[in-house]
Scaffold this motif. Structure first.
Motif, PDB file in Angstrom:
ATOM      1  N   GLU A 208      29.188 -51.212  74.022  1.00  0.00           N
ATOM      2  CA  GLU A 208      28.925 -49.953  74.716  1.00  0.00           C
ATOM      3  C   GLU A 208      27.483 -49.564  74.452  1.00  0.00           C
ATOM      4  N   PHE A 209      26.807 -49.053  75.478  1.00  0.00           N
ATOM      5  CA  PHE A 209      25.462 -48.496  75.261  1.00  0.00           C
ATOM      6  C   PHE A 209      25.630 -46.991  75.107  1.00  0.00           C
ATOM      7  N   GLN A 210      25.309 -46.517  73.915  1.00  0.00           N
ATOM      8  CA  GLN A 210      25.584 -45.135  73.550  1.00  0.00           C
ATOM      9  C   GLN A 210      24.287 -44.384  73.317  1.00  0.00           C
ATOM     10  N   VAL A 211      24.249 -43.160  73.818  1.00  0.00           N
ATOM     11  CA  VAL A 211      23.134 -42.256  73.526  1.00  0.00           C
ATOM     12  C   VAL A 211      23.681 -41.152  72.634  1.00  0.00           C
ATOM     13  N   LEU A 212      23.046 -40.961  71.487  1.00  0.00           N
ATOM     14  CA  LEU A 212      23.550 -39.962  70.544  1.00  0.00           C
ATOM     15  C   LEU A 212      23.219 -38.556  71.039  1.00  0.00           C
ATOM     16  N   THR A 213      24.244 -37.765  71.298  1.00  0.00           N
ATOM     17  CA  THR A 213      24.058 -36.332  71.559  1.00  0.00           C
ATOM     18  C   THR A 213      25.357 -35.648  71.177  1.00  0.00           C
ATOM     19  N   ASN A 214      25.238 -34.366  70.904  1.00  0.00           N
ATOM     20  CA  ASN A 214      26.437 -33.619  70.511  1.00  0.00           C
ATOM     21  C   ASN A 214      27.450 -33.503  71.632  1.00  0.00           C
ATOM     22  N   ALA A 215      27.011 -33.780  72.879  1.00  0.00           N
ATOM     23  CA  ALA A 215      27.947 -33.707  74.005  1.00  0.00           C
ATOM     24  C   ALA A 215      28.852 -34.935  74.055  1.00  0.00           C
ATOM     25  N   GLY A 216      28.589 -35.920  73.212  1.00  0.00           N
ATOM     26  CA  GLY A 216      29.331 -37.168  73.295  1.00  0.00           C
ATOM     27  C   GLY A 216      30.788 -37.033  72.877  1.00  0.00           C
ATOM     28  N   GLU A 217      31.617 -37.860  73.467  1.00  0.00           N
ATOM     29  CA  GLU A 217      33.045 -37.883  73.133  1.00  0.00           C
ATOM     30  C   GLU A 217      33.363 -38.990  72.142  1.00  0.00           C
ATOM     31  N   ASP A 218      32.421 -39.929  71.952  1.00  0.00           N
ATOM     32  CA  ASP A 218      32.680 -41.098  71.112  1.00  0.00           C
ATOM     33  C   ASP A 218      32.056 -40.913  69.738  1.00  0.00           C
ATOM     34  N   ARG A 219      32.619 -41.587  68.737  1.00  0.00           N
ATOM     35  CA  ARG A 219      32.055 -41.558  67.390  1.00  0.00           C
ATOM     36  C   ARG A 219      31.511 -42.947  67.067  1.00  0.00           C
ATOM     37  N   ILE A 220      30.256 -42.955  66.606  1.00  0.00           N
ATOM     38  CA  ILE A 220      29.498 -44.183  66.410  1.00  0.00           C
ATOM     39  C   ILE A 220      28.989 -44.226  64.979  1.00  0.00           C
ATOM     40  N   LEU A 221      29.174 -45.354  64.323  1.00  0.00           N
ATOM     41  CA  LEU A 221      28.615 -45.552  62.989  1.00  0.00           C
ATOM     42  C   LEU A 221      27.259 -46.232  63.142  1.00  0.00           C
ATOM     43  N   SER A 225      17.181 -45.547  62.835  1.00  0.00           N
ATOM     44  CA  SER A 225      16.298 -46.567  63.411  1.00  0.00           C
ATOM     45  C   SER A 225      17.056 -47.754  63.989  1.00  0.00           C
ATOM     46  N   TRP A 226      18.344 -47.818  63.743  1.00  0.00           N
ATOM     47  CA  TRP A 226      19.137 -48.974  64.173  1.00  0.00           C
ATOM     48  C   TRP A 226      19.451 -48.844  65.652  1.00  0.00           C
ATOM     49  N   ASN A 227      19.137 -49.870  66.458  1.00  0.00           N
ATOM     50  CA  ASN A 227      19.496 -49.781  67.879  1.00  0.00           C
ATOM     51  C   ASN A 227      20.869 -50.402  68.132  1.00  0.00           C
ATOM     52  N   ARG A 228      21.642 -50.535  67.059  1.00  0.00           N
ATOM     53  CA  ARG A 228      23.018 -51.026  67.176  1.00  0.00           C
ATOM     54  C   ARG A 228      23.954 -50.034  66.505  1.00  0.00           C
ATOM     55  N   GLY A 229      25.231 -50.343  66.517  1.00  0.00           N
ATOM     56  CA  GLY A 229      26.212 -49.478  65.875  1.00  0.00           C
ATOM     57  C   GLY A 229      27.595 -50.079  66.033  1.00  0.00           C
ATOM     58  N   GLN A 230      28.575 -49.408  65.474  1.00  0.00           N
ATOM     59  CA  GLN A 230      29.967 -49.856  65.597  1.00  0.00           C
ATOM     60  C   GLN A 230      30.818 -48.653  65.990  1.00  0.00           C
ATOM     61  N   ASN A 231      31.788 -48.869  66.857  1.00  0.00           N
ATOM     62  CA  ASN A 231      32.648 -47.726  67.175  1.00  0.00           C
ATOM     63  C   ASN A 231      33.899 -47.743  66.300  1.00  0.00           C
ATOM     64  N   GLU A 232      34.699 -46.706  66.431  1.00  0.00           N
ATOM     65  CA  GLU A 232      35.826 -46.517  65.491  1.00  0.00           C
ATOM     66  C   GLU A 232      36.826 -47.668  65.523  1.00  0.00           C
ATOM     67  N   LYS A 255      27.934 -38.537  67.107  1.00  0.00           N
ATOM     68  CA  LYS A 255      28.566 -38.425  68.427  1.00  0.00           C
ATOM     69  C   LYS A 255      27.704 -39.093  69.489  1.00  0.00           C
ATOM     70  N   GLY A 256      28.324 -39.835  70.397  1.00  0.00           N
ATOM     71  CA  GLY A 256      27.564 -40.535  71.420  1.00  0.00           C
ATOM     72  C   GLY A 256      28.196 -40.425  72.799  1.00  0.00           C
ATOM     73  N   VAL A 257      27.342 -40.524  73.831  1.00  0.00           N
ATOM     74  CA  VAL A 257      27.798 -40.629  75.225  1.00  0.00           C
ATOM     75  C   VAL A 257      27.614 -42.079  75.654  1.00  0.00           C
ATOM     76  N   GLU A 258      28.679 -42.674  76.180  1.00  0.00           N
ATOM     77  CA  GLU A 258      28.608 -44.059  76.639  1.00  0.00           C
ATOM     78  C   GLU A 258      27.983 -44.079  78.029  1.00  0.00           C
ATOM     79  N   VAL A 259      26.771 -44.613  78.155  1.00  0.00           N
ATOM     80  CA  VAL A 259      26.095 -44.652  79.454  1.00  0.00           C
ATOM     81  C   VAL A 259      26.234 -46.011  80.128  1.00  0.00           C
ATOM     82  N   GLY A 260      26.678 -47.008  79.363  1.00  0.00           N
ATOM     83  CA  GLY A 260      26.882 -48.326  79.954  1.00  0.00           C
ATOM     84  C   GLY A 260      27.799 -49.144  79.074  1.00  0.00           C
ATOM     85  N   ASN A 261      28.327 -50.209  79.639  1.00  0.00           N
ATOM     86  CA  ASN A 261      29.088 -51.138  78.810  1.00  0.00           C
ATOM     87  C   ASN A 261      28.988 -52.528  79.403  1.00  0.00           C
TER      88      ASN A 261
END
Lengths: 423, 423
Positions: A208-221, A225-232, A255-261
Motif C-alpha cells: 500500500e502507498f500510504q500518506v501519513l495524516t491524522n485523517a487516515g483510517e489505517d495504522r502504519i508502523l 525518514s523511512w519510505n517503507r512501513g508495515q501495516n497491522e 495514521k495513514g491514508v492509502e493513496v495507491g496499492n
C-alpha cells in the motif's frame, strides 16, 4: 480566469462533514459539491486539480509502456459469477435492468480486463503486456465518510499487467513501485510503501502507498525518514524497534491514508477465465497478473489533508488549479481605481500570454481582508497583489502560499520572478 | 507507436453485430471490444479517437465561455422525485444499495445541475452562466443496437445554460447552434440542424444535429445543400417541395443519425427546484434554462458510418488515432531487410520528433498484402511505404487514405510533404 466569470463562490462555513478537513476546505473553496453522502461533483476549480493529478499519473503509466484504454463501467454478471465474486464482494453495486438482466457497476475491473487482454494474447511473443485506465468507479459503501477520501463514486487509475514468469512479474512490480513513488512525489505527497497482506491470492506481500495524516483510517508502523512501513496485518517489527534503514530512528504507529496499492494476482483471474499463452515449445502456460491502483480523487483529498493551514489549502505547484492568484486592492478615488483596473488587466494579459494560469480577483466592492482571505482559502501557489501603494513605487507585492513569505517586486522584474517560481 | 507494442490485433471477420458497419469496422480494427449488448470498452486505438473528439468539443464549449465540471453519475432519487421523472423516464437505471437507498444512474443531469448552479446564482449579476461536462452516461435501453450509435453506456457532452430573459436564452441558443456546426465540421461530419418538437416543456422547436447515413434511425426531410431539415414530428414542408434556401433542390426523406441536440428547457427544472434570482429591483424572478448534448461516442460511430469504404475506415485527419501509418515491405535478403529496418526506425524517429503521431508496422513475417490490408482497415490519413524498390530510388511511396491517391516522393522531400498534409 476571472473570478467574476467563475461559477463558484467561496463560503465562510459549511455545515456538512465538519469532521473532515478535506471536505470542509474543498466545499468552502467551491472545489466540489456534495450530492449525497459519499458522492461529490467536481466543480470547475476542483476539476482542474483532478485533471492535473490525472495528467501526472498518465505520464508515469505511459512511461512504463502501459497502454491506456477505457473499460465499461457496466459489467456482465456472468463474468463475476465465473470468478466467484458476484456474491462475495459486498461493495459491488448490482444494477437491475428492463431486460431482466442484472449488471455489475465496476468497483474494479479484473472481470473485464482478463477476457479483454486474453482476446489478444495468444503466444509468448504477446507477453508481457500492461494496460490501464482512468475511470469513475463505484462502491456500495455501508458508511461513506472522510470527504472525498472514501466515497461511493470516485475516480481511479487501475492498471493490470500480464506476464510469463514470476521473475518478470516481480521486475515489473518493482518498476511500478518506483513509478508510484514518482507519482506521489510529483503530487507533493510523501508516500511510504507499506507491506500488507497479499490476500487469498498470493503468499507474497502486497504494498500500500500510504500518506501519513491524522485523517487516515489505517495504522502504519514506520519512522520519519523511512519510505517503507508495515501495516497491522503483517507487522513483523514492533513499536520502539529501530528502523531497519535508519537505525537512529525508532518505529511507531502512525495514521495513514492509502493513496495507491500494488498487488500480485498470480493466476487467480487468468485461471478463472482459462487465459493461457503458447510458449516456444507450443505448450499452453498460465499467465501471471499484477494489478496496480491509484485513487485519483482520493489523492486530491489527501493533498488537502497534507497541505493546508488554518487559512486554507496550500496547493502544490504541480496540481494547483491556477499558478497565480492576481489580487487588486480597491483604489481610494475613481481615478486610482481606473488606474488599478488598467494595471490588473495588463498584468493578467501579460501573465497568461507568458503561459501562466492566472485567477484574477476582478470582483467589485470587496474589502482587502475578504480578497486576501479568499486567496488564502483557494490556495494558489503565488499571490500577486497590486494596490495604489504598490503601484506608487512601480511594484507588486508577491506572496508564496507555501511559506507565506512575501516581498515587494518591481513590476519590471515580475515576469522573471514568475518564470523562476514555476520552472 | 509500434504495432508490435500495441495490445490489439486486427481481425478478418467478426461475428457480432454484423448488421452495423461501425460495429464491424471498429471491432475488426481493434478500436473497441463489446462487453455486452450495447456496452463497449474503448481499446487504445479507439480511445485515441474518442479523446480527439472530446478535445474538439471541449475547445468549442470553452470558446462559448462555458465552464467544465464533472457531476456525479450516481444521483439522489429525491431529486428525480422532485421533478416528477423518477417514474416517467423508462431508460433510467435505478440502483439499489446496502443502505436501502436507491440511486439514479445518470442518463441526463438536469436533476443535479439545477440545484448545483442554484447554489451559486443569487442575483442578476450571476447570470447568464453555462456549465458542461464530458461524462459516461447510462441508459437502460430495452434494445441496444447499431454498435456504438445506441448503447447502454456511452460518453456524452452535456451543457446547461441559465438566463434571465427569453431573448438572452435565444441568443445563447443560436451561438451554441453555430458552435455545434463547427464541432461536427471539425470532426469531418456534415451535420444538418433539424427542427424537432420542443417536447412538453416548450412551445418552441428544439434542434437535432443529424448526419445523413443509412445507419440512421431518424427520418429527415432535407435537400443535399441545405444544412437544415425537419423531422417527422414537426414537418410543415413535404417531400418534393422546393428547398427554402436552395430553390433548385427538392426535399426528400433521408435517414439520419442524431449526433447532438439543443433544447430550451424554459423554467421546467428551475421551477421544480425553486431556482430564482433577484433582479435589479430585488424581486425574485424565474431562471430560464437551455440544455445542449453531443453524443461523443456516437460521433465516433457516425464518423465510421460516414467515412469508410470497402477496405475499412477513412479517419478524418482531426480525429485519426495516428496521422501516419508507416509500413515497410520485407526485404528479399537479410542485408536488404536490415537496411529497410534501419530506414524504418530512422523515419519513425524523424517523424515523431517533428511532432507527427505515427503508427509503425514493425511486425515480422507478414506479406505485403496483409500489411496494406491492415493499413486500409485501420484508416490513418497518410500511409508511408518503404521497400527495397522505393529505397533504391531514395524514395517512399505515400498514399492518402481519403482518395487512395499515391505517389513516389523523394526521402529528402518527405518531411515537407507530411507538414503540408497536416496543417
Amino acid at each position: 480566469m476571472r473570478l467574476t466569470s467563475l461559477l463558484t463562490k467561496t463560503q465562510k462555513t459549511v455545515s456538512q462533514e465538519a469532521e473532515s478537513i478535506n471536505a470542509q476546505l474543498l466545499l468552502r473553496g467551491g472545489f466540489v459539491r456534495q450530492e449525497m453522502a459519499g458522492v461529490y461533483s467536481w466543480l470547475p476549480l476542483g476539476l482542474r486539480v483532478l485533471r492535473n493529478v490525472e495528467r501526472i499519473v498518465r505520464e508515469e503509466m505511459d512511461a512504463l509502456g502501459s497502454q491506456e484504454l477505457l473499460m465499461s463501467a457496466l459489467q456482465p454478471k456472468e463474468a463475476w459469477v465465473q470468478t466467484g465474486r458476484w456474491d462475495t464482494v459486498d461493495v459491488l453495486f448490482k444494477v437491475p435492468s428492463q431486460t431482466k438482466k442484472e449488471y455489475a457497476l465496476g468497483c474494479t475491473h479484473e472481470e473485464i480486463v482478463t477476457p479483454l487482454v486474453q482476446a489478444f494474447v495468444k503466444s509468448y511473443k504477446d507477453l508481457p503486456t500492461s494496460v490501464y485506465q482512468i475511470q469513475t468507479k463505484f462502491r456500495d459503501e455501508l458508511r461513506a465518510k472522510s470527504g472525498v477520501l472514501r466515497g461511493r463514486e470516485f475516480v481511479m487509475k487501475d492498471m493490470y499487467s500480464f506476464h510469463r514468469t514470476q521473475a518478470d512479474l516481480d521486475a515489473y512490480y518493482a518498476r511500478v513501485s518506483d513509478a508510484y513513488f514518482r507519482v506521489f512525489a510529483r503530487c507533493g505527497l510523501q508516500a511510504k510503501s507499506v507491506e500488507a497482506s497479499g490476500g487469498a491470492f498470493s503468499d507474497k506481500f502486497s504494498h500500500e502507498f500510504q500518506v501519513l495524516t491524522n485523517a487516515g483510517e489505517d495504522r502504519i508502523l514506520t519512522s520519519p525518514s523511512w519510505n517503507r512501513g508495515q501495516n497491522e496485518e503483517v507487522a513483523t517489527l514492533k513499536e520502539g524497534d529501530a528502523c531497519p534503514d535508519h537505525p537512529t530512528e525508532t518505529l511507531s504507529w502512525q495514521k495513514g491514508v492509502e493513496v495507491g496499492n500494488i498487488f500480485q494476482l498470480g493466476t487467480r483471474f487468468s485461471e478463472a477465465f482459462g487465459m493461457t499463452y503458447l510458449d516456444e515449445q507450443g505448450e499452453r502456460q498460465p499467465v501471471l497478473m499484477g494489478c496496480y491502483g491509484i485513487g485519483i480523487s482520493r489523492v486530491v483529498g489527501t493533498i488537502v489533508e497534507a497541505c493546508h493551514d488554518e487559512r486554507g489549502i496550500v496547493w502544490p505547484k504541480s496540481v494547483a488549479p491556477f499558478q497565480i492568484h492576481l489580487v487588486g486592492l480597491s483604489g481610494k478615488t475613481d481615478e486610482a481605481q481606473a488606474a488599478l483596473n488598467a494595471q490588473m488587466q495588463e498584468w493578467y494579459d501579460a501573465l497568461t500570454s507568458a503561459g501562466f494560469s492566472v485567477l484574477m480577483d476582478d470582483r467589485a466592492g470587496l474589502s482587502a481582508g475578504e480578497r486576501l482571505a479568499d486567496a488564502d482559502l483557494l490556495g494558489m501557489p503565488l499571490r500577486i497583489l497590486l494596490s495604489e501603494k504598490t503601484l506608487a513605487v512601480a511594484s507588486a507585492e508577491v506572496q508564496w502560499r507555501q511559506d507565506r513569505r512575501s516581498e515587494m517586486v518591481l513590476l519590471d522584474a515580475l515576469l522573471d520572478l514568475c518564470k523562476a517560481s514555476f520552472t
